[in-house]
Design a protein around this motif. Structure first.
Motif, PDB file in Angstrom:
ATOM      1  N   GLY A  46      34.570  41.187  39.192  1.00  0.00           N
ATOM      2  CA  GLY A  46      33.173  41.044  39.599  1.00  0.00           C
ATOM      3  C   GLY A  46      32.919  41.618  40.983  1.00  0.00           C
ATOM      4  O   GLY A  46      31.992  42.416  41.177  1.00  0.00           O
ATOM      5  N   GLU A  68      39.195  40.353  50.486  1.00  0.00           N
ATOM      6  CA  GLU A  68      40.095  40.062  49.361  1.00  0.00           C
ATOM      7  C   GLU A  68      41.471  39.734  49.936  1.00  0.00           C
ATOM      8  O   GLU A  68      41.968  40.445  50.797  1.00  0.00           O
ATOM      9  CB  GLU A  68      40.158  41.290  48.434  1.00  0.00           C
ATOM     10  CG  GLU A  68      41.332  41.338  47.466  1.00  0.00           C
ATOM     11  CD  GLU A  68      41.392  40.156  46.486  1.00  0.00           C
ATOM     12  OE1 GLU A  68      40.377  39.854  45.854  1.00  0.00           O
ATOM     13  OE2 GLU A  68      42.476  39.545  46.366  1.00  0.00           O
ATOM     14  N   CYS A  76      44.405  41.297  35.301  1.00  0.00           N
ATOM     15  CA  CYS A  76      44.838  40.356  34.246  1.00  0.00           C
ATOM     16  C   CYS A  76      44.816  41.037  32.873  1.00  0.00           C
ATOM     17  O   CYS A  76      45.797  40.921  32.132  1.00  0.00           O
ATOM     18  CB  CYS A  76      43.955  39.119  34.249  1.00  0.00           C
ATOM     19  SG  CYS A  76      44.315  37.967  35.574  1.00  0.00           S
ATOM     20  N   VAL A 112      39.410  34.039  52.766  1.00  0.00           N
ATOM     21  CA  VAL A 112      38.203  33.369  53.268  1.00  0.00           C
ATOM     22  C   VAL A 112      38.449  31.866  53.174  1.00  0.00           C
ATOM     23  O   VAL A 112      38.765  31.339  52.109  1.00  0.00           O
ATOM     24  CB  VAL A 112      36.955  33.788  52.469  1.00  0.00           C
ATOM     25  CG1 VAL A 112      35.740  32.961  52.899  1.00  0.00           C
ATOM     26  CG2 VAL A 112      36.675  35.267  52.679  1.00  0.00           C
ATOM     27  N   SER A 138      32.891  36.135  44.172  1.00  0.00           N
ATOM     28  CA  SER A 138      33.477  36.380  42.849  1.00  0.00           C
ATOM     29  C   SER A 138      34.954  35.988  42.922  1.00  0.00           C
ATOM     30  O   SER A 138      35.847  36.828  42.819  1.00  0.00           O
ATOM     31  CB  SER A 138      33.311  37.844  42.446  1.00  0.00           C
ATOM     32  OG  SER A 138      33.649  38.022  41.084  1.00  0.00           O
ATOM     33  N   ARG A 194      39.474  30.917  31.351  1.00  0.00           N
ATOM     34  CA  ARG A 194      39.436  32.371  31.526  1.00  0.00           C
ATOM     35  C   ARG A 194      40.012  33.069  30.286  1.00  0.00           C
ATOM     36  O   ARG A 194      41.122  32.732  29.858  1.00  0.00           O
ATOM     37  CB  ARG A 194      40.259  32.713  32.781  1.00  0.00           C
ATOM     38  CG  ARG A 194      40.859  34.084  32.820  1.00  0.00           C
ATOM     39  CD  ARG A 194      41.580  34.347  34.119  1.00  0.00           C
ATOM     40  NE  ARG A 194      40.621  34.629  35.166  1.00  0.00           N
ATOM     41  CZ  ARG A 194      40.960  34.983  36.415  1.00  0.00           C
ATOM     42  NH1 ARG A 194      42.228  35.083  36.753  1.00  0.00           N
ATOM     43  NH2 ARG A 194      40.029  35.237  37.298  1.00  0.00           N
ATOM     44  N   ASP A 321      34.144  34.609  36.390  1.00  0.00           N
ATOM     45  CA  ASP A 321      34.761  33.413  35.806  1.00  0.00           C
ATOM     46  C   ASP A 321      34.311  32.119  36.477  1.00  0.00           C
ATOM     47  O   ASP A 321      34.475  31.040  35.909  1.00  0.00           O
ATOM     48  CB  ASP A 321      36.287  33.495  35.950  1.00  0.00           C
ATOM     49  CG  ASP A 321      36.909  34.480  34.996  1.00  0.00           C
ATOM     50  OD1 ASP A 321      36.170  35.079  34.183  1.00  0.00           O
ATOM     51  OD2 ASP A 321      38.141  34.665  35.058  1.00  0.00           O
ATOM     52  N   SER A 332      35.309  36.813  31.023  1.00  0.00           N
ATOM     53  CA  SER A 332      36.122  38.024  30.829  1.00  0.00           C
ATOM     54  C   SER A 332      35.914  38.991  31.984  1.00  0.00           C
ATOM     55  O   SER A 332      34.920  38.908  32.713  1.00  0.00           O
ATOM     56  CB  SER A 332      35.723  38.711  29.510  1.00  0.00           C
ATOM     57  OG  SER A 332      34.479  39.372  29.680  1.00  0.00           O
ATOM     58  N   GLY A 333      36.843  39.925  32.108  1.00  0.00           N
ATOM     59  CA  GLY A 333      36.720  40.954  33.132  1.00  0.00           C
ATOM     60  C   GLY A 333      35.521  41.846  32.848  1.00  0.00           C
ATOM     61  O   GLY A 333      34.786  42.228  33.768  1.00  0.00           O
ATOM     62  N   HIS A 334      35.343  42.180  31.579  1.00  0.00           N
ATOM     63  CA  HIS A 334      34.207  43.036  31.211  1.00  0.00           C
ATOM     64  C   HIS A 334      32.888  42.348  31.601  1.00  0.00           C
ATOM     65  O   HIS A 334      31.987  42.976  32.161  1.00  0.00           O
ATOM     66  CB  HIS A 334      34.245  43.308  29.705  1.00  0.00           C
ATOM     67  CG  HIS A 334      33.409  44.474  29.293  1.00  0.00           C
ATOM     68  ND1 HIS A 334      33.756  45.331  28.280  1.00  0.00           N
ATOM     69  CD2 HIS A 334      32.217  44.929  29.760  1.00  0.00           C
ATOM     70  CE1 HIS A 334      32.819  46.255  28.157  1.00  0.00           C
ATOM     71  NE2 HIS A 334      31.869  46.022  29.032  1.00  0.00           N
TER      72      HIS A 334
HETATM   73  C1  LIG Z   1      46.389  37.257  30.457  1.00  0.00           C
HETATM   74  C2  LIG Z   1      44.952  37.618  30.619  1.00  0.00           C
HETATM   75  C3  LIG Z   1      44.407  38.640  29.839  1.00  0.00           C
HETATM   76  C4  LIG Z   1      43.070  38.986  29.979  1.00  0.00           C
HETATM   77  N1  LIG Z   1      42.572  40.002  29.192  1.00  0.00           N
HETATM   78  C5  LIG Z   1      41.281  40.367  29.333  1.00  0.00           C
HETATM   79  C6  LIG Z   1      40.762  41.465  28.576  1.00  0.00           C
HETATM   80  O1  LIG Z   1      41.456  42.079  27.773  1.00  0.00           O
HETATM   81  N2  LIG Z   1      39.475  41.819  28.777  1.00  0.00           N
HETATM   82  C7  LIG Z   1      38.666  41.184  29.669  1.00  0.00           C
HETATM   83  O2  LIG Z   1      37.511  41.581  29.824  1.00  0.00           O
HETATM   84  N3  LIG Z   1      39.125  40.131  30.405  1.00  0.00           N
HETATM   85  C8  LIG Z   1      40.394  39.713  30.255  1.00  0.00           C
HETATM   86  N4  LIG Z   1      40.891  38.673  31.017  1.00  0.00           N
HETATM   87  C9  LIG Z   1      39.960  37.888  31.876  1.00  0.00           C
HETATM   88  C10 LIG Z   1      39.716  38.543  33.231  1.00  0.00           C
HETATM   89  O3  LIG Z   1      40.912  38.731  33.916  1.00  0.00           O
HETATM   90  C11 LIG Z   1      38.804  37.664  34.082  1.00  0.00           C
HETATM   91  O4  LIG Z   1      37.719  37.231  33.314  1.00  0.00           O
HETATM   92  C12 LIG Z   1      38.298  38.439  35.294  1.00  0.00           C
HETATM   93  O5  LIG Z   1      39.390  38.747  36.113  1.00  0.00           O
HETATM   94  C13 LIG Z   1      37.234  37.654  36.047  1.00  0.00           C
HETATM   95  O6  LIG Z   1      36.779  38.399  37.151  1.00  0.00           O
HETATM   96  P1  LIG Z   1      36.375  37.650  38.500  1.00  0.00           P
HETATM   97  O7  LIG Z   1      35.842  38.681  39.436  1.00  0.00           O
HETATM   98  O8  LIG Z   1      35.566  36.462  38.185  1.00  0.00           O
HETATM   99  O9  LIG Z   1      37.771  37.102  39.032  1.00  0.00           O
HETATM  100  P2  LIG Z   1      39.083  37.904  39.431  1.00  0.00           P
HETATM  101  O10 LIG Z   1      39.148  39.206  38.740  1.00  0.00           O
HETATM  102  O11 LIG Z   1      40.211  36.950  39.265  1.00  0.00           O
HETATM  103  O12 LIG Z   1      38.885  38.199  40.964  1.00  0.00           O
HETATM  104  C14 LIG Z   1      38.872  37.162  41.919  1.00  0.00           C
HETATM  105  C15 LIG Z   1      39.423  37.737  43.217  1.00  0.00           C
HETATM  106  O13 LIG Z   1      39.041  36.910  44.302  1.00  0.00           O
HETATM  107  C16 LIG Z   1      40.115  36.808  45.221  1.00  0.00           C
HETATM  108  N5  LIG Z   1      39.878  35.586  45.990  1.00  0.00           N
HETATM  109  C17 LIG Z   1      39.604  34.349  45.502  1.00  0.00           C
HETATM  110  N6  LIG Z   1      39.402  33.477  46.499  1.00  0.00           N
HETATM  111  C18 LIG Z   1      39.529  34.179  47.641  1.00  0.00           C
HETATM  112  C19 LIG Z   1      39.431  33.831  49.025  1.00  0.00           C
HETATM  113  N7  LIG Z   1      39.149  32.582  49.398  1.00  0.00           N
HETATM  114  N8  LIG Z   1      39.616  34.801  49.939  1.00  0.00           N
HETATM  115  C20 LIG Z   1      39.916  36.067  49.573  1.00  0.00           C
HETATM  116  N9  LIG Z   1      40.033  36.456  48.273  1.00  0.00           N
HETATM  117  C21 LIG Z   1      39.828  35.525  47.337  1.00  0.00           C
HETATM  118  C22 LIG Z   1      41.343  36.796  44.322  1.00  0.00           C
HETATM  119  O14 LIG Z   1      42.500  37.190  45.028  1.00  0.00           O
HETATM  120  C23 LIG Z   1      40.949  37.779  43.221  1.00  0.00           C
HETATM  121  O15 LIG Z   1      41.367  39.096  43.500  1.00  0.00           O
HETATM  122  C24 LIG Z   1      42.245  38.302  30.917  1.00  0.00           C
HETATM  123  C25 LIG Z   1      42.785  37.283  31.703  1.00  0.00           C
HETATM  124  C26 LIG Z   1      44.129  36.940  31.558  1.00  0.00           C
HETATM  125  C27 LIG Z   1      44.693  35.868  32.418  1.00  0.00           C
END
Ligand SMILES: Cc1cc2nc3c(=O)[nH]c(=O)nc-3n(C[C@H](O)[C@H](O)[C@H](O)COP(=O)(O)OP(=O)(O)OC[C@H]3O[C@@H](n4cnc5c(N)ncnc54)[C@H](O)[C@@H]3O)c2cc1C
Length: 425
Positions: A46, A68, A76, A112, A138, A194, A321, A332-334
């Motif tokens: 995100g 970050e 993931c 953070v 995010s 997740r 998430d 999801s990541g998407h």
């Molecule tokens: C095994 C597995 C397989 C998956 N396969 C898929 C798939 O095929 N397709 C799909 O769409 N999704 C998939 N997902 C889900 C996907 O990984 C998540 O939904 C996605 O990463 C969510 O994005 P986000 O930005 O919310 O969180 P994230 O991508 O987790 O990013 C959060 C970021 O914030 C940082 N952060 C958090 N708190 C702090 C802080 N206080 N200070 C500094 N940095 C911080 C973290 O280090 C991290 O880099 C999968 C997940 C897993 C575990």
């Protein structure tokens, strides 16, 4: 004004698999001088997307600071293939360099530790305090401490590998070290968690590895839910293709673990495993709690779906998430990538004193490997419903694969490359 048409032009980029620079010349020009400073916490699916699209869609006129904790992005999606021995960590690791050098995002590698929503500042562990006009959180997920007795502090012995990185390596190593005839037990928490299909994909790729390397072994899928949570018919079929190796046990709520003996303590049973992979119950990333955002069920952030601003906390947008999901919307990541684009477009309009797009549409595709080559997908489209004030699934859009197939195996790997480029190239 940043219009719905402009948004749709770029929002579909990852799904369409086209992330060329040609998209740049087509992007909307939003105006002249610097309009403000957006701080983004979290450079995952995100946050990184929001950072790039804010800079791209504003033609560099909005200042963006991305904070970050990790020096590189580790995905993931595809990380299950690392556990199954089909990919390496370097295959799922992408640099943040382009965000800095090409898009002019200011990157701070730091944790953070606090957010002051009244003063509009964030505090970091090493780099002091940073002010913002608008904040994007995010942070992904964090696990609920003590939700499973005996687990806290024992993650090296009982890894989750539900955040890609060192834990992915730990779980791969445990699987490699397991003797032929061993038991790999995977525990899945109750929804929402997740990536709904992720655990079932993991069971398949672990079994795929064991079938070749340690064929007398067993994969025990202990699901706290009553049934498979995504692509049920397709995963049921995939599990059948590992007959004698994968055993699926629904309604297996985990009460505790004994880390020393790697025993899972269920309501009516105790199961000793050689590798015990527990995905703990989860909630919004800790920084959302520290920021004092109101949570639903003490776990997830509630947002205004037109701007992704946290309800009751103006100027703080939350993505991915960490959100309380809209109906059928997966974590999801998407989807986080799509939230990032909705938020970026809304922020640019808000900086201009304009209303956000009143009818955003987002989409999702999740691919899952059932062996080294064959893949299944689920796709959905979600349209904002003005009466319900949230995105609702568009009936008839999306769907699932007819059957696992190799062509989707190629599409899945291309999807990953494209979405990483969409966020970070
Ligand atoms: C095994 C597995 C397989 C998956 N396969 C898929 C798939 O095929 N397709 C799909 O769409 N999704 C998939 N997902 C889900 C996907 O990984 C998540 O939904 C996605 O990463 C969510 O994005 P986000 O930005 O919310 O969180 P994230 O991508 O987790 O990013 C959060 C970021 O914030 C940082 N952060 C958090 N708190 C702090 C802080 N206080 N200070 C500094 N940095 C911080 C973290 O280090 C991290 O880099 C999968 C997940 C897993 C575990």
């Amino acid at each position: 004004m940043f219009t719905r048409r402009d948004f749709l032009k770029t929002a579909g980029v990852a799904a369409a698999g086209s992330t060329t620079l040609a998209g740049l010349s087509a992007c909307a020009t939003v105006g002249g001088t610097s309009r403000g400073h957006v701080v983004i916490v979290g450079g995952g699916y995100g946050g990184a997307t929001t950072a790039k699209y804010l800079r791209m869609w504003s033609n560099g006129t909005v200042d963006v600071t991305l904070i970050e904790r990790n020096p590189t992005f580790v995905s993931c999606p595809i990380s299950n293939l690392v556990i199954g021995g089909l990919k390496q960590m370097e295959d799922i690791t992408v640099s943040y360099d382009n965000l800095k050098s090409k898009w002019g995002v200011k990157l701070i590698t730091d944790e953070v530790t606090a957010v002051d929503t009244a003063k509009r500042t964030v505090t970091t562990a090493k780099n002091g305090t940073v002010g913002y006009d608008r904040l994007v959180l995010s942070p992904g997920i964090d696990f609920i401490p003590n939700a499973v007795a005996g687990l806290d502090g024992n993650e090296e012995r009982i890894p989750h590998a539900w955040k890609a990185g060192p834990q992915t390596v730990v779980l791969r190593k445990q699987l490699q070290d397991m003797a032929d005839g061993g038991v790999f037990a995977l525990h899945i928490p109750k929804v929402p968690y997740r990536c709904p299909p992720g655990p079932y994909e993991r069971a398949c790729v672990v079994a795929n590895y064991l079938r070749q390397a340690k064929p007398k072994s067993k994969v025990l899928v202990l699901d706290a839910n009553g049934e498979i949570q995504s692509k049920k018919a397709l995963f049921t079929k995939a599990f059948e293709s590992y007959k004698g190796m994968i055993e699926y046990v629904p309604n297996s709520e985990l009460r505790g673990v004994d880390a020393a003996s790697r025993t899972a303590e269920l309501e009516f049973d105790k199961i000793k495993a050689d590798v015990l992979n527990v995905i703990p119950p989860m909630r919004a990333g800790n920084i959302a709690l520290k920021a004092g955002l109101p949570l639903i069920n003490d776990r997830w952030v509630d947002v205004d779906w037109l701007t992704l601003e946290a309800k009751g906390v103006p100027g703080v947008h939350v993505l991915g998430d960490a959100l309380f999901p809209a109906p059928t919307m997966p974590k999801s990541g998407h989807m986080a990538n799509q939230h990032g684009k909705v938020a970026a477009a809304a922020i640019l309009n808000l900086f201009e004193g304009l209303a956000p797009n009143p009818t955003p549409v987002v989409m999702n595709t999740c691919y899952s490997f059932v062996d080294s080559k064959n893949v299944i997908h689920v796709a959905s489209v979600h349209q904002y419903d003005a009466e319900k004030k949230q995105p609702m699934p568009v009936q008839g859009a999306g769907g699932v694969s007819m059957a696992a197939n190799e062509l989707e195996g190629k599409a899945a790997l291309a999807w990953a490359k494209n979405i990483w480029a969409d966020m970070l190239a």
